[in-house]
Write a protein that holds these residues in place. Structure first.
Motif, PDB file in Angstrom:
ATOM      1  N   ILE B 191      74.898 116.897  87.800  1.00 32.62           N
ATOM      2  CA  ILE B 191      73.741 116.012  87.992  1.00 32.62           C
ATOM      3  C   ILE B 191      73.331 115.426  86.651  1.00 32.62           C
ATOM      4  O   ILE B 191      73.214 116.149  85.653  1.00 32.62           O
ATOM      5  CB  ILE B 191      72.560 116.784  88.608  1.00 32.62           C
ATOM      6  N   LYS B 192      73.156 114.119  86.646  1.00 37.71           N
ATOM      7  CA  LYS B 192      72.603 113.459  85.455  1.00 37.71           C
ATOM      8  C   LYS B 192      71.297 112.773  85.843  1.00 37.71           C
ATOM      9  O   LYS B 192      71.080 112.428  87.012  1.00 37.71           O
ATOM     10  CB  LYS B 192      73.614 112.450  84.899  1.00 37.71           C
ATOM     11  N   PHE B 193      70.446 112.616  84.853  1.00 40.19           N
ATOM     12  CA  PHE B 193      69.145 111.983  85.086  1.00 40.19           C
ATOM     13  C   PHE B 193      69.012 110.791  84.144  1.00 40.19           C
ATOM     14  O   PHE B 193      69.364 110.896  82.956  1.00 40.19           O
ATOM     15  CB  PHE B 193      67.999 112.968  84.790  1.00 40.19           C
ATOM     16  N   PHE B 194      68.506 109.694  84.665  1.00 42.14           N
ATOM     17  CA  PHE B 194      68.347 108.482  83.835  1.00 42.14           C
ATOM     18  C   PHE B 194      67.043 107.809  84.275  1.00 42.14           C
ATOM     19  O   PHE B 194      66.937 107.303  85.393  1.00 42.14           O
ATOM     20  CB  PHE B 194      69.532 107.553  84.062  1.00 42.14           C
ATOM     21  N   PHE B 195      66.050 107.832  83.371  1.00 38.70           N
ATOM     22  CA  PHE B 195      64.745 107.244  83.711  1.00 38.70           C
ATOM     23  C   PHE B 195      64.469 106.052  82.797  1.00 38.70           C
ATOM     24  O   PHE B 195      64.286 106.216  81.591  1.00 38.70           O
ATOM     25  CB  PHE B 195      63.648 108.303  83.613  1.00 38.70           C
ATOM     26  N   GLU B 196      64.442 104.882  83.401  1.00 37.98           N
ATOM     27  CA  GLU B 196      64.310 103.637  82.630  1.00 37.98           C
ATOM     28  C   GLU B 196      62.834 103.345  82.292  1.00 37.98           C
ATOM     29  O   GLU B 196      61.928 103.770  83.030  1.00 37.98           O
ATOM     30  CB  GLU B 196      64.885 102.475  83.462  1.00 37.98           C
ATOM     31  N   GLY B 197      62.610 102.580  81.207  1.00 36.98           N
ATOM     32  CA  GLY B 197      61.241 102.247  80.800  1.00 36.98           C
ATOM     33  C   GLY B 197      60.969 100.753  80.755  1.00 36.98           C
ATOM     34  O   GLY B 197      59.935 100.321  80.228  1.00 36.98           O
ATOM     35  N   GLU B 198      61.860  99.963  81.340  1.00 43.71           N
ATOM     36  CA  GLU B 198      61.698  98.507  81.208  1.00 43.71           C
ATOM     37  C   GLU B 198      61.978  97.782  82.524  1.00 43.71           C
ATOM     38  O   GLU B 198      62.225  96.576  82.526  1.00 43.71           O
ATOM     39  CB  GLU B 198      62.666  98.002  80.117  1.00 43.71           C
ATOM     40  N   GLU B 199      61.905  98.512  83.626  1.00 44.32           N
ATOM     41  CA  GLU B 199      62.297  97.911  84.911  1.00 44.32           C
ATOM     42  C   GLU B 199      61.363  96.786  85.325  1.00 44.32           C
ATOM     43  O   GLU B 199      61.798  95.726  85.755  1.00 44.32           O
ATOM     44  CB  GLU B 199      62.341  98.997  85.992  1.00 44.32           C
ATOM     45  N   GLU B 200      60.055  97.008  85.157  1.00 39.57           N
ATOM     46  CA  GLU B 200      59.092  96.004  85.623  1.00 39.57           C
ATOM     47  C   GLU B 200      59.080  94.776  84.718  1.00 39.57           C
ATOM     48  O   GLU B 200      58.481  93.752  85.065  1.00 39.57           O
ATOM     49  CB  GLU B 200      57.677  96.605  85.734  1.00 39.57           C
ATOM     50  N   GLU B 201      59.696  94.872  83.588  1.00 40.41           N
ATOM     51  CA  GLU B 201      59.858  93.714  82.693  1.00 40.41           C
ATOM     52  C   GLU B 201      61.195  93.025  82.942  1.00 40.41           C
ATOM     53  O   GLU B 201      61.649  92.207  82.145  1.00 40.41           O
ATOM     54  CB  GLU B 201      59.799  94.171  81.237  1.00 40.41           C
ATOM     55  N   GLY B 202      61.898  93.417  83.996  1.00 41.75           N
ATOM     56  CA  GLY B 202      63.165  92.762  84.337  1.00 41.75           C
ATOM     57  C   GLY B 202      64.377  93.455  83.741  1.00 41.75           C
ATOM     58  O   GLY B 202      65.474  92.890  83.741  1.00 41.75           O
ATOM     59  N   SER B 203      64.222  94.674  83.229  1.00 36.58           N
ATOM     60  CA  SER B 203      65.347  95.454  82.672  1.00 36.58           C
ATOM     61  C   SER B 203      66.163  94.622  81.692  1.00 36.58           C
ATOM     62  O   SER B 203      67.394  94.642  81.700  1.00 36.58           O
ATOM     63  CB  SER B 203      66.252  95.961  83.806  1.00 36.58           C
ATOM     64  N   THR B 204      65.462  93.916  80.852  1.00 32.86           N
ATOM     65  CA  THR B 204      66.107  92.943  79.962  1.00 32.86           C
ATOM     66  C   THR B 204      67.136  93.576  79.026  1.00 32.86           C
ATOM     67  O   THR B 204      68.097  92.918  78.626  1.00 32.86           O
ATOM     68  CB  THR B 204      65.011  92.221  79.132  1.00 32.86           C
ATOM     69  N   HIS B 205      66.908  94.816  78.645  1.00 36.14           N
ATOM     70  CA  HIS B 205      67.858  95.444  77.703  1.00 36.14           C
ATOM     71  C   HIS B 205      68.654  96.581  78.329  1.00 36.14           C
ATOM     72  O   HIS B 205      69.309  97.333  77.619  1.00 36.14           O
ATOM     73  CB  HIS B 205      67.096  95.951  76.477  1.00 36.14           C
ATOM     74  N   LEU B 206      68.591  96.694  79.644  1.00 30.52           N
ATOM     75  CA  LEU B 206      69.329  97.778  80.298  1.00 30.52           C
ATOM     76  C   LEU B 206      70.830  97.639  80.038  1.00 30.52           C
ATOM     77  O   LEU B 206      71.543  98.633  79.855  1.00 30.52           O
ATOM     78  CB  LEU B 206      69.018  97.775  81.802  1.00 30.52           C
TER      79      LEU B 206
END
Lengths: 510, 510
Positions: B191-206
């Motif tokens: 199991i891996k976990f990945f929690f993004e911090g820029e989704e509501e800004e359009g994930s511009t740097h994902l």
């Protein structure tokens, strides 16, 4: 130091004499320039008092401040005139009875101002912290302190809510009387003062005040000091005003805000519904498409039409100044436009924009529309035409938030809150006293005095006719580019000082 | 006291067993209910941390809080994954390697939230002061304290920005792992976990984060925990998402705000111009009239069409719930509508309304429009169609405030700021691992598991395909009536607890 000041004053007098006509006006001017520091300090203190309808405590402080100004100037019988209804901002009254005078002039201005949204004001400006600038912001003016030597340049501006609309009227009138007395001059008529506190709220209780104090307010003419001088900078006598009323419109969609992805294209969008509704009210040439909107209009008289032709055209000047290259009704001049009833959006809001924008479908969308009326229009009939138009677009109209039952029965729901309003008014140009007024204004300038059949703005002047059977004439003093009713309201110092002379010339009138 | 609690738990278990399928899920449920007080206290602390893009310092605190949650649960290799670009909110990573496991699942959620306008929240509510209610506000819920006995009712709601979107995802995933371990169970996969911090800004740097940490992020499937369960309340597996992009539109009129009386009907009104422009984008049946707007769409496959037919209809339920009786495109079901590209107004603003309204002609009018895209649409091409439409309405288009020269040359001026965007994505339904996922979810409920070809909302899932060549599947947990993206965002406790079970069932999958 004093000598320098006197030399300055002398130079100013010589330069300005070119456009001045009478020795009395020159005396008043001298007084104003000598006392400029005091006048401006007092004015700044006056502007520091918040004067919006939402803040009745401060409105009372404004009224008290005006009473103090009147007392200090030796004006008699100073008092507050209350309406019959409780908690209405009072009018401030005072009088000067002149032995031997055969007529009475009553000077009107209002001390309340339009609402403020401080976040919209320019950086560093606050509506109730008066600030002095070397010029208008848009002309590159910069902030300065009040000059220690009391010398104010004509192009300087003071920024604050009410600085132009209409504390300038109050201050121009009271300082004119002060300068006149200090110059050893005597008013030619009995003078009364009436400063209203509810004008920007539509003068809803002015009728009560006029009725209640009928005998105190007897006069031969009301002189209304409000609104700007002509855009050409020329002094102006205005014979009428447009009427005014508003409608608050709120379109309802989902009861709760929705994720625009999960429901976009399915749930109705109130902002789009409102946009479509507003767009249905005007065609692409700016003509209002509401049935009968231009009916009822009483045409200008031949004298008024002639005067209108002599009003200098400022259309190109104003386009340049405002940075616009098209007007709403192509081919219509500004003079023609303000002689038509109008429909204007004051504000529109739904959801959020800018940094607060979210991916939502808002629950409601709101607009405030402003109807200006010309002679012949009835404000309630004009509102009804708009309401009928909205119904014809398929809307169910209510005057409160819809309940579930209404939501179930109607696909398109709108709340309409019609605000109070009043009709237009026009005083005929051929009255003898009106001719005397024009002559008095001419003693203050060698330039043209613009005779304007109506101004675009509104004042409840029909009330004076209806309740007092009185005639009114409007003599504006403030600069036209004053941002009145909006952010960054300001007054040009030259206009303020000239306005004191204008009011003085009228007080001298016999 | 303890005994009472245990009896309560037992009753709850008996009632809820009806819809539960496997003993493992029952163990997880028991753990969750026993620890409900702790889980909710921790969650409330998490929700107290502001998580909007405008507040990067607090976003960092959110990331640190998640790292602490992971450490406390014994998750390994916990770290922040930064983008190549500086000052981008980091993703939070962690992993659990299971000896003998033959596949790797990576669980995704995001910890950032949509912007907040506190003035729009219900009285007494603040976006970052989590508040517990006995039900949804619209159902008459009232404020209560956190229960001392740790007993939370399923219909209670917790109100805060991010409570549903998508801190609920973060917390459901981490608490599922916790409950699973505490129940003595073992994950069936790595199991891996990945929690993004820029989704509501359009994930511009994902894209940068995925590229930079490619090997760390290797997996057999990304499980995306975001968005609401089906409106019927049934659990849902979602195979695709709509793409999304925005345009900020600002129409320019006079450089300074004008008195609506002095200039109404002559000076152009930007609110009316914008209303006309927006109205030109949709016909009265809600169809977008922009040329080619519905082109490029890739049709659903036969399997997807079949799944769509099996999605329970919630149209009438949603109409009742939302208090609407008409939909934007008459005759179109919600399921059909979210399979079309959409154009939606998120917000519109010009001048002021309500108590701040003034008699003015505003200088500008602004709208934010949101374009949702389906498979086949390209977000830049879709933006261009809107821009071309605006030009065809006679507008001069700029990307900054117009200068005098531009104002002189053009009657209709608009600033268009196209925001970043991304395309839609759909994972084919017939992958073996996808079938295993559906089977796992079915162990948690006797009800139908809704198979949704696409959800209406958007996530940048195409990035996982493009940068990692990875498959994604979306498993939502939160209630549909959660006000996500708007004021009064909330999470239903029952959905939160069920969601933990759902995530647990996936972690057990071999």
């Amino acid at each position: 130091m004093k000598k320098t000041l006197n030399i300055f004053l002398l130079c100013t007098l010589i330069i300005q004499t070119v456009s001045a006509q009478s020795p009395e006006i020159l005396s008043i001017r001298k007084q104003v320039l000598q006392n400029a520091g005091k006048i401006m300090t007092e004015y700044s203190e006056f502007l520091s008092l918040p004067n919006v309808a939402a803040d009745p405590v401060n409105l009372q402080k404004n009224a008290a401040f005006i009473m103090k100004m009147m007392d200090q100037r030796g004006i008699k019988n100073v008092q507050l005139l209350n309406a019959g209804t409780a908690n209405v901002p009072p009018a401030v009254y005072g009088e000067v009875i002149v032995p031997g005078a055969t007529q009475t002039l009553i000077f009107y201005a209002h001390y309340d101002g339009q609402p403020v949204n401080p976040s919209q004001w320019a950086k560093g400006l606050e509506p109730f912290k008066p600030a002095l600038f070397t010029n208008a912001l848009q002309n590159g003016g910069s902030l300065i302190s009040f000059p220690a030597n009391g010398k104010f340049e004509r192009d300087w501006r003071i920024y604050a809510r009410g600085s132009s609309d209409d504390k300038a009227g109050v201050a121009a009138i009271l300082n004119a009387y002060d300068a006149l007395i200090k110059s050893g001059l005597k008013p030619g008529s009995n003078i009364k003062f009436f400063f209203e506190g509810e004008e920007e709220e539509g003068s809803t209780h002015l009728n009560e005040i006029l009725d209640k104090h009928k005998s105190l307010l007897k006069s031969d003419l009301w002189i209304i000091c409000d609104g700007p001088v002509h855009q050409s900078g020329k002094k102006q006598v205005v014979f009428g005003v447009r009427g005014d009323t508003h409608l608050d419109l709120t379109v309802y969609a989902s009861k709760r805000p929705l994720h625009s992805g999960q429901y976009g294209n399915w749930a109705p969008n109130p902002a789009m519904m409102l946009a479509r509704l507003l767009a249905s009210m005007k065609d692409e040439n700016g003509k209002v498409t509401i049935k009968g909107f231009y009916d009822d209009v009483i045409a200008l008289s031949p004298a008024e039409r002639k005067a209108l032709l002599e009003v200098p055209s400022v259309d190109q000047q104003m386009k340049n100044e405002l940075g616009i290259s098209a007007v709403e009704i192509p081919g219509t001049s500004l003079s023609e436009a303000i002689n038509l009833p109008s429909l204007n959006i004051n504000g529109i809001q739904s959801g959020n924009v800018g940094k607060l924008a979210t991916n939502q479908i808002p629950t409601t969308a709101t607009a405030v529309i402003d109807l200006r009326l010309v002679l012949g229009n009835d404000w309630k009939r004009q509102q009804q035409k708009v309401i009928d138009h909205i119904k014809a677009q398929g809307y169910y109209v209510t005057d409160k938030d819809p309940i579930d039952e209404e939501r179930k029965d109607h696909g398109k729901i709108i709340k309409i809150v019609p605000e109070e309003g009043y009709n237009a008014q026009r005083t005929t140009m051929d009255l003898p006293i009106v001719q005397k007024i024009i002559a008095a204004i001419k003693t203050t300038t060698t330039g043209q005095v613009v005779l304007q059949p109506t101004m675009g703005g509104s004042l409840p002047l029909y009330l004076f006719e209806k309740h007092l059977n009185a005639k009114t004439i409007t003599i504006p003093v403030v600069n036209h580019d004053n941002n009145q009713h909006a952010e960054n309201e300001n007054l040009r110092i030259g206009n303020f000082f000239d306005g004191i002379e204008t009011m003085g010339s009228l007080m001298l009138l016999k």
